[in-house]
Enzyme design. Structure first.
Site, PDB file in Angstrom:
ATOM      1  CG  ASP A 293     -33.865  48.954 -10.500  1.00  0.00           C
ATOM      2  OD1 ASP A 293     -34.897  49.079 -11.184  1.00  0.00           O
ATOM      3  OD2 ASP A 293     -32.789  49.503 -10.807  1.00  0.00           O
TER       4      ASP A 293
ATOM      5  CB  SER B  42     -35.376  52.603 -13.263  1.00  0.00           C
ATOM      6  OG  SER B  42     -35.040  51.231 -13.247  1.00  0.00           O
TER       7      SER B  42
ATOM      8  CD  GLN C 221     -38.243  49.910 -11.988  1.00  0.00           C
ATOM      9  OE1 GLN C 221     -38.076  49.064 -12.852  1.00  0.00           O
ATOM     10  NE2 GLN C 221     -37.360  50.142 -11.034  1.00  0.00           N
TER      11      GLN C 221
END
Length: 289
Positions: free
Chosen positions: A204, A228, A278
């Site tokens: 991430d 996110s 993502q």
């Protein structure tokens, strides 16, 4: 071992407060929301602690629902969805202030044989030939900023492609692809779940940057904000997070204030070990005058 890595390992060592209920915390110097990679890594730790060690995780799917508050602990509740002969499924909810801030579903499988193939690793510079993050950031923001930024990061990260801040200054550097070498800054014990959870944390760190890199945007430019939204990972082969891994990332689409990014993680030997997807919220406003 670097102090920031010691702290991260401590963050991932969740406190068990009841059967299938765990408690985690955030770094003391975290002032705003909880880092998404942290809550994802902690949730995977919680799930993994309820699964036999001979069933490694092979995939996870997660949603970031609310911003996490770094000033209070996070409670992780694990739902034992299924324990089959070959597969085990767990669902984890991360809770703060009585509300769910994050959910994760993870699937674990016994080790089995079957047809096998892997995508080839993209060509590029080796990590030892690349400048460190400290060297790149010192040029952009000065020695003091670079030293503090790198001190707080538990990973050695070396970019083989432009940084977002570089592309924001020079439009010719904009690109939809990013290649980053990374490894934790220290030696780790032989715990496969720990290595997987550390890669979950690291996945991430730079993924949404790829969307910004394609548009000449950068965090901290006073007009770009993001978060996110969801995150998915597939684990293909065992690997070590304390050895160099190439995180090859690209962005196939963006629109509607959302950007999609995908990544592939390779060992130094060229073996694909992890795939990542993502989607993130990305809003751009005009800076205050």
């Amino acid at each position: 071992m670097k102090e920031s890595l010691k702290e991260l390992l401590d963050l991932l060592d969740l406190e068990q407060i009841e059967n299938d209920i765990f408690r985690g915390r955030s770094p003391q110097d975290r002032q705003q929301r909880v880092f998404g990679g942290q809550v994802a890594g902690q949730a995977l730790v919680a799930a993994g602690r309820t699964v036999p060690v001979n069933r490694p995780v092979h995939s996870l799917h997660a949603y970031f629902i609310r911003p996490g508050d770094p000033s209070v602990p996070i409670v992780y509740t694990v739902d034992r969805v299924r324990d089959g002969r070959s597969f085990t499924t767990r669902r984890v909810s991360a809770i703060q202030h009585g509300k769910v801030i994050f959910t994760l579903s993870a699937s674990f499988q016994i080790v089995e044989d079957g047809p096998a193939h892997l995508a080839p690793m993209p060509q590029g510079a080796r990590p030892e030939t690349l400048p460190t993050s400290h060297e790149r950031l010192a040029v952009l923001f000065g020695e003091r900023f670079a030293e503090e930024f790198v001190r707080r990061r538990p990973f050695d990260v070396r970019h083989a492609t432009p940084l977002t801040w570089e592309a924001a200054k020079d439009p010719e550097l904009k690109t939809p692809e990013s290649k980053v070498w990374l490894r934790v800054d220290g030696d780790l014990p032989d715990d496969p779940l720990l290595h997987v959870c550390l890669m979950t944390y690291a996945s991430d760190m730079t993924l949404l940057d790829t969307v910004l890199l394609n548009h000449g945007l950068a965090w901290g430019d006073k007009r770009t904000m993001g978060a996110s939204l969801d995150h998915a990972m597939w684990f293909h082969r065992p690997f070590r997070a304390d050895q160099w891994l190439l995180y090859a990332q690209d962005t196939p689409a963006a629109g509607g204030a959302r950007g999609l990014a995908r990544g592939q993680v390779f060992t130094e030997e060229g073996e694909l070990v992890v795939s990542v997807m993502q989607e993130g919220l990305i809003r751009v406003t005009e800076p205050d005058r």
